[in-house]
Scaffold this motif. Sequence first.
Motif, mmCIF file in Angstrom:
data_model
loop_
_atom_site.group_PDB
_atom_site.id
_atom_site.type_symbol
_atom_site.label_atom_id
_atom_site.label_comp_id
_atom_site.label_asym_id
_atom_site.label_seq_id
_atom_site.Cartn_x
_atom_site.Cartn_y
_atom_site.Cartn_z
ATOM 1 N N LEU A 258 1.978 11.157 11.051
ATOM 2 C CA LEU A 258 2.612 9.913 10.596
ATOM 3 C C LEU A 258 3.936 10.191 9.885
ATOM 4 O O LEU A 258 4.831 9.344 9.880
ATOM 5 N N SER B 277 -6.769 5.837 7.246
ATOM 6 C CA SER B 277 -7.156 4.576 7.889
ATOM 7 C C SER B 277 -6.060 4.117 8.851
ATOM 8 O O SER B 277 -6.331 3.446 9.845
ATOM 9 N N LEU C 199 -6.883 22.167 -1.119
ATOM 10 C CA LEU C 199 -6.307 20.830 -1.286
ATOM 11 C C LEU C 199 -5.785 20.664 -2.714
ATOM 12 O O LEU C 199 -4.726 20.060 -2.926
ATOM 13 N N PRO D 162 -5.399 7.111 1.803
ATOM 14 C CA PRO D 162 -5.304 5.880 2.594
ATOM 15 C C PRO D 162 -4.615 6.059 3.950
ATOM 16 O O PRO D 162 -4.797 5.228 4.838
ATOM 17 N N ALA D 163 -3.814 7.118 4.111
ATOM 18 C CA ALA D 163 -3.122 7.305 5.394
ATOM 19 C C ALA D 163 -4.118 7.484 6.539
ATOM 20 O O ALA D 163 -3.818 7.155 7.694
ATOM 21 N N VAL E 292 -8.507 19.498 13.932
ATOM 22 C CA VAL E 292 -9.620 18.869 13.225
ATOM 23 C C VAL E 292 -10.910 18.953 14.039
ATOM 24 O O VAL E 292 -11.935 19.425 13.547
ATOM 25 N N LEU F 52 1.275 5.206 0.844
ATOM 26 C CA LEU F 52 0.719 6.290 1.662
ATOM 27 C C LEU F 52 1.435 7.595 1.353
ATOM 28 O O LEU F 52 2.643 7.610 1.120
ATOM 29 N N GLU F 53 0.666 8.663 1.386
ATOM 30 C CA GLU F 53 1.233 10.017 1.308
ATOM 31 C C GLU F 53 1.110 10.625 2.696
ATOM 32 O O GLU F 53 0.007 10.765 3.219
ATOM 33 N N LEU F 54 2.237 10.981 3.297
ATOM 34 C CA LEU F 54 2.253 11.469 4.684
ATOM 35 C C LEU F 54 2.740 12.911 4.701
ATOM 36 O O LEU F 54 3.758 13.228 4.098
ATOM 37 N N GLU G 82 -7.777 14.822 2.153
ATOM 38 C CA GLU G 82 -6.420 15.316 2.419
ATOM 39 C C GLU G 82 -5.422 14.176 2.598
ATOM 40 O O GLU G 82 -4.285 14.269 2.136
ATOM 41 N N HIS G 83 -5.829 13.122 3.277
ATOM 42 C CA HIS G 83 -4.852 12.076 3.626
ATOM 43 C C HIS G 83 -4.980 10.810 2.792
ATOM 44 O O HIS G 83 -4.052 9.995 2.798
ATOM 45 N N ILE H 204 -11.441 14.092 15.352
ATOM 46 C CA ILE H 204 -10.507 13.765 14.244
ATOM 47 C C ILE H 204 -11.161 12.784 13.266
ATOM 48 O O ILE H 204 -11.217 13.035 12.084
ATOM 49 N N PHE H 205 -11.651 11.642 13.793
ATOM 50 C CA PHE H 205 -12.451 10.760 12.938
ATOM 51 C C PHE H 205 -13.580 10.178 13.777
ATOM 52 O O PHE H 205 -13.543 10.222 15.002
ATOM 53 N N LEU I 222 -10.696 15.161 5.937
ATOM 54 C CA LEU I 222 -9.494 14.323 6.062
ATOM 55 C C LEU I 222 -9.399 13.207 5.028
ATOM 56 O O LEU I 222 -8.293 12.898 4.577
ATOM 57 N N THR J 178 -3.505 22.321 3.104
ATOM 58 C CA THR J 178 -4.110 21.558 4.190
ATOM 59 C C THR J 178 -5.377 22.261 4.678
ATOM 60 O O THR J 178 -5.451 23.495 4.664
ATOM 61 N N CYS J 179 -6.348 21.467 5.132
ATOM 62 C CA CYS J 179 -7.607 22.053 5.609
ATOM 63 C C CYS J 179 -7.426 22.779 6.938
ATOM 64 O O CYS J 179 -8.239 23.621 7.289
ATOM 65 N N THR J 180 -6.367 22.443 7.672
ATOM 66 C CA THR J 180 -6.132 23.142 8.937
ATOM 67 C C THR J 180 -4.653 23.353 9.191
ATOM 68 O O THR J 180 -3.897 22.403 9.361
ATOM 69 N N ARG K 41 2.182 17.223 4.249
ATOM 70 C CA ARG K 41 1.784 18.068 3.120
ATOM 71 C C ARG K 41 2.914 19.050 2.865
ATOM 72 O O ARG K 41 3.685 19.375 3.773
ATOM 73 N N GLU L 59 0.839 -1.205 0.000
ATOM 74 C CA GLU L 59 0.000 0.000 0.000
ATOM 75 C C GLU L 59 0.882 1.267 0.000
ATOM 76 O O GLU L 59 1.893 1.326 0.702
ATOM 77 N N THR M 76 0.641 22.270 9.444
ATOM 78 C CA THR M 76 -0.628 21.563 9.325
ATOM 79 C C THR M 76 -0.937 20.919 10.661
ATOM 80 O O THR M 76 -0.033 20.501 11.381
ATOM 81 N N SER M 77 -2.206 20.893 11.009
ATOM 82 C CA SER M 77 -2.654 20.220 12.236
ATOM 83 C C SER M 77 -3.766 19.240 11.906
ATOM 84 O O SER M 77 -4.668 19.026 12.700
#
Lengths: 447, 447
Positions: free
Chosen positions: A184, B425, B396, B422-423, B408, A169-171, B419-420, B445-446, B416, B401-403, A173, A167, A178-179
């Motif tokens: 990660l 999950s 984006l 697959p990261a 969040v 992942l983009e970690l 923005e993120h 956050i989620f 999110l 970034t949204c924040t 920005r 897989e 950013t918050s």
Amino acid sequence: MLDSLKSLLPGKVSTTPADLEAHGKDESYPLQRPPLAVVYAENLTDVQATLAWARENRVPVIPFGAGTSLEGQLIPQGPALSLDLSRMNRILQIAPEDFLAVVEPGVTRKALNEALKGTGLFFPVDPGADASLGGMAATNASGTTTVRYGGMRPNVLALQVVLASGEVLELGRAVRKTSAGYDLKDLFIGSEGTLGIITRLTLRLHPLPEHVHTLRVFFKNLEAAAQAAYSVMASGLPVARLELVDARGIAAINRYLERSYPERPALFVEFHSSSREALQAESRLALELMQGAGTLSVDAAQTQEERTAQWEARHQAYWALVNLYPGKAYLSTDTAVPISKMPALVAYASRLLGEMNLQGSILGHVGDGNFHTLVVFEPGEAKAEAFSERLVEHTLALGGTCTGEHGVGLRKKKFLPKEHGPALSWMRQIKGLFDPEGLLNPGKIFD
Amino acid sequence: MLDSLKSLLPGKVSTTPADLEAHGKDESYPLQRPPLAVVYAENLTDVQATLAWARENRVPVIPFGAGTSLEGQLIPQGPALSLDLSRMNRILQIAPEDFLAVVEPGVTRKALNEALKGTGLFFPVDPGADASLGGMAATNASGTTTVRYGGMRPNVLALQVVLASGEVLELGRAVRKTSAGYDLKDLFIGSEGTLGIITRLTLRLHPLPEHVHTLRVFFKNLEAAAQAAYSVMASGLPVARLELVDARGIAAINRYLERSYPERPALFVEFHSSSREALQAESRLALELMQGAGTLSVDAAQTQEERTAQWEARHQAYWALVNLYPGKAYLSTDTAVPISKMPALVAYASRLLGEMNLQGSILGHVGDGNFHTLVVFEPGEAKAEAFSERLVEHTLALGGTCTGEHGVGLRKKKFLPKEHGPALSWMRQIKGLFDPEGLLNPGKIFD
């Protein structure tokens, strides 16, 4: 078994003795062990294909950049593939208007800085070796300029990583702030290839300083040099580099590079500024502070060539010392402590070398409270390791860390239980979450 | 059920309507919901006792500092305890020689800076509100000085946290550099109370600048101000603050604080230096660059009082604007983009306000590419949220970034996934690892 790998990645898998040997060692760790094969990945798909093969065949994968790690990070602990990323060496984007560069992991820091010529920008993290940027992120590298510009974490804004599962992942920005959720990006920085393979980095660039002032300051003894470094830091002056080299290190440099520096403990100091006046004021104040601690002589680099020569000398100190003792083994400690504790720890290390009847040299990034003791010993002798253990023990008691910048690899694993306490088991659990089958660089950081 | 909590923590549990109301809201989120009870923890043991009770009774816990969050971080999503840490407000250690302070989470940034008077040091992160340092770490706060000193991550060296299980972890070390394993400290910073309760922080302090120069520069229009800010940043000048306030913001400040600033878009700029000459050279160059973009007038703060007044004005802009529109609802966006994209995004936000027939004001940390659009609307009206969605969408697409700094909470959750990718999950899985029962601030956050 390797035939299927070779047909999966034609022309990209090597099992020549030279390749296996070069990928079974690093620049310092005493043991070597060749991998089963070396895969030269050229793109993301190659990385994923290698991981797919590794999962199917239950063979671990060790990412390999420039091979300049020092703690055994690259050395297989059993049958394993070395995933060499040096052919992923494209600079994908340079955006001077955003102080950003996007690179593949095999680009080295020098190659990037070469490509940045003419932009007025540079990438500051400087571990000495011409390491790959992917490897530098993997080990959270830092170096001589970290006191001013920080190490890899603040200078890597985003990563693309491939997990053991394949897989992507983009970690992070490409922004200054950013918050948006869990960090990660910084979790993967410093994870030494145990959580994922870094396949792209977005880096923060800095303006080249308009004015640079570089000094070599020699002291009557090591304690005075360490104390002077602390005085400069305590003053809050914005030093860009502040490096200690002991008398033995200077002697080794003189011999190895044919220099004629006074063979006394020295501080190599640099200031960066956008204003010549500020630079002069800062250097003058630093000199006054150092003179208070007992300088013998001061020498300022007058030209860019002299500056380059001075920092080359500092960067080559390690090799110069190794060269002094042919046939010997050597071990470099990497302790870091709160800055006020640094002079006492330097004195402790120096005394301990004497007590244990060991030869060695003390040098490093004292502006960050981080220094190395290069200990020379007979191959097979246990004394150097005992020295390292006593020094780390003392460091941890002072609130410090067993590794400021070299990372854990194989050599520092034993210190982590004491340094982290219960947090270590949570690092292991995160490892288990991202890499449940233990395919990625097993045996590094923890067993 | 609460009786057992009260007998576990005698005198520390409140269910008064005033306490419940104060702990069921934050400074901006439109919805409120009181917690079941408020626990005023006084020490680590109280935190652990609260968590033990919460586990046994399956009641979630929401850590509460100063109540100054903006995105709903503190608002219960079901029956929950508010764990108020404001009584854990002891400054445990100030070590000027190491540029360190160790504090409990309820110490506010202003209380810390008050305590640092006379040391020549300060803690730079400045979100405007007098937030608690624990809350600032939990939301990865930043603010006006972040362009120079960074946000919470580089300025928090170590954390003590308590997990949902009651286990206490020490994360990070009080050193400038460490590469000893995974970076759990930065994972917990910005996790908004969803991974653990912060019970102690080791903070990095900075020398108070010897010389400070503060300017207010007014422009013919918003685009010119944004472009000027970008020019200053692109020059690499070491600005310490670089804030945009639009004409409406200035007008609001004038009315709220009885000032008489020209009601034009403005940049508030500050330089810090150890040298007066450097400061003058830097300010001069910045002014030249800004004049190139179209300044109308320039005003320099001459005294410390004037400087304080200027930054008070900037900090109060939000409240000044809110005050302009009694009875209205308001929403603040928090987008950040790569710095070169900032002028275009400012122009987009301004145009979009007009297109959508919304009243609003644009202001913020343009030196970091981060700005807020404060949108005023009728309570219940959906247009402001639609504005926010369109602005974030555009952000984006620009790589932003949204924040940038508000976090969040509840309000940014929907952004999110985009923005993120697959990261996200994997963030959820880390949440599941540390808090398998979902006891810590669930729904933030989620979901």
